[in-house]
Design a protein around this motif. Structure first.
Motif, short mmCIF file in Angstrom:
data_model
loop_
_atom_site.label_atom_id
_atom_site.label_comp_id
_atom_site.label_asym_id
_atom_site.label_seq_id
_atom_site.Cartn_x
_atom_site.Cartn_y
_atom_site.Cartn_z
N ALA A 1 1.52 19.66 -7.67
CA ALA A 1 0.71 18.98 -6.66
C ALA A 1 0.68 17.47 -6.92
O ALA A 1 0.83 16.67 -5.99
CB ALA A 1 -0.70 19.54 -6.65
N ALA A 2 0.51 17.09 -8.17
CA ALA A 2 0.48 15.66 -8.52
C ALA A 2 1.82 15.00 -8.21
O ALA A 2 1.87 13.87 -7.71
CB ALA A 2 0.12 15.47 -10.00
N ALA A 3 2.91 15.70 -8.50
CA ALA A 3 4.24 15.15 -8.22
C ALA A 3 4.45 14.99 -6.71
O ALA A 3 4.99 13.97 -6.26
CB ALA A 3 5.32 16.05 -8.82
N ARG A 4 4.03 15.98 -5.93
CA ARG A 4 4.18 15.88 -4.47
C ARG A 4 3.38 14.71 -3.92
O ARG A 4 3.86 13.97 -3.05
CB ARG A 4 3.73 17.18 -3.80
N GLU A 5 2.15 14.53 -4.42
CA GLU A 5 1.33 13.41 -3.95
C GLU A 5 1.98 12.08 -4.29
O GLU A 5 1.99 11.16 -3.47
CB GLU A 5 -0.06 13.49 -4.57
N ARG A 6 2.49 11.96 -5.51
CA ARG A 6 3.15 10.71 -5.90
C ARG A 6 4.40 10.48 -5.07
O ARG A 6 4.65 9.38 -4.59
CB ARG A 6 3.52 10.73 -7.39
N GLU A 7 5.20 11.54 -4.86
CA GLU A 7 6.43 11.40 -4.09
C GLU A 7 6.15 10.99 -2.65
O GLU A 7 6.88 10.18 -2.08
CB GLU A 7 7.21 12.71 -4.12
N ALA A 8 5.08 11.52 -2.08
CA ALA A 8 4.72 11.14 -0.71
C ALA A 8 4.39 9.66 -0.63
O ALA A 8 4.84 8.95 0.29
CB ALA A 8 3.54 11.98 -0.22
N LEU A 9 3.63 9.17 -1.60
CA LEU A 9 3.28 7.75 -1.62
C LEU A 9 4.50 6.89 -1.93
O LEU A 9 4.66 5.80 -1.37
CB LEU A 9 2.16 7.49 -2.62
N ASP A 10 5.39 7.38 -2.78
CA ASP A 10 6.64 6.65 -3.07
C ASP A 10 7.50 6.53 -1.81
O ASP A 10 8.09 5.49 -1.56
CB ASP A 10 7.43 7.34 -4.17
N LYS A 11 7.56 7.59 -1.03
CA LYS A 11 8.33 7.54 0.23
C LYS A 11 7.73 6.52 1.18
O LYS A 11 8.45 5.77 1.83
CB LYS A 11 8.37 8.92 0.88
N PHE A 12 6.40 6.51 1.26
CA PHE A 12 5.74 5.54 2.12
C PHE A 12 6.00 4.12 1.62
O PHE A 12 6.23 3.21 2.41
CB PHE A 12 4.24 5.83 2.20
N HIS A 13 5.99 3.94 0.30
CA HIS A 13 6.29 2.64 -0.29
C HIS A 13 7.70 2.21 0.08
O HIS A 13 7.92 1.06 0.50
CB HIS A 13 6.13 2.71 -1.82
N GLU A 14 8.66 3.10 -0.08
CA GLU A 14 10.05 2.77 0.24
C GLU A 14 10.21 2.45 1.72
O GLU A 14 10.93 1.51 2.08
CB GLU A 14 10.98 3.93 -0.15
N LYS A 15 9.55 3.22 2.58
CA LYS A 15 9.62 2.96 4.02
C LYS A 15 9.03 1.59 4.34
O LYS A 15 9.61 0.82 5.12
CB LYS A 15 8.87 4.05 4.77
N SER A 16 7.91 1.27 3.72
CA SER A 16 7.28 -0.05 3.94
C SER A 16 8.18 -1.17 3.43
O SER A 16 8.31 -2.21 4.09
CB SER A 16 5.94 -0.12 3.21
#
Length: 154
Positions: free
Chosen positions: A104-119
């Motif tokens: 769960a922690a990895a999924r949450e981090r990955e979701a925010l990392d994807k948003f960071h990359e998109k931004s």
């Protein structure tokens, strides 16, 4: 040009730290599982030895008192083995829970990392568009055409 700033960077850092803590917790639970498994194996070995001694005594004709002592000792060893099995089951349950938390922690981090990359990609695209506008304005100036305001450079 302005530098890239991600408004959720502090959240991103916290999620990375949470994932690292979950990895550490999971590693500790796996170590506990290995220790519990070792204790169970030891208890199984002791119980097997106790039963062998009891069987040998029965074969060679021991006294009733000796047989009772060995039987009691085997019961104690069986209880110890059952406790070790329960401890191993609990350690495995804790490891499974820690693994779910880690996922769960990895999924949450990955979701925010994807948003960071998109931004970041959006910011790069804006920079490139702004840079292209500047080049276009400079090209128009060199050709002697109408000039546009270059105050956007600052």
């Amino acid at each position: 040009m302005k530098t890239f700033s991600f408004p959720l960077e502090s959240q991103r850092t916290l999620r990375k730290q949470r994932e690292q803590a979950a990895q550490t917790r999971y590693a500790r639970t796996l170590t506990a599982c290995e220790a519990a498994e070792h204790l169970l194996n030891t208890a199984n070995g002791e119980l097997s030895t106790g039963r062998s001694v009891l069987s040998g005594e029965l074969t060679h004709g021991a006294t009733a008192n000796r047989i009772q002592q060995l039987r009691t000792w085997c019961m104690v060893l069986e209880i110890r083995r059952n406790e070790c099995q329960a401890a191993l089951d609990e350690a495995r349950r804790a490891a499974e829970e820690a693994f779910r938390f880690l996922n769960a922690a990895a999924r949450e981090r990955e979701a925010l990392d994807k948003f960071h990359e998109k931004s970041h990609r959006g910011w790069l695209r804006e920079c490139q568009q702004e840079e292209q506008k500047i080049f276009d304005e400079l090209a128009v100036q060199r050709q002697g055409g109408p000039t546009l305001e270059l105050s956007r450079l600052n």
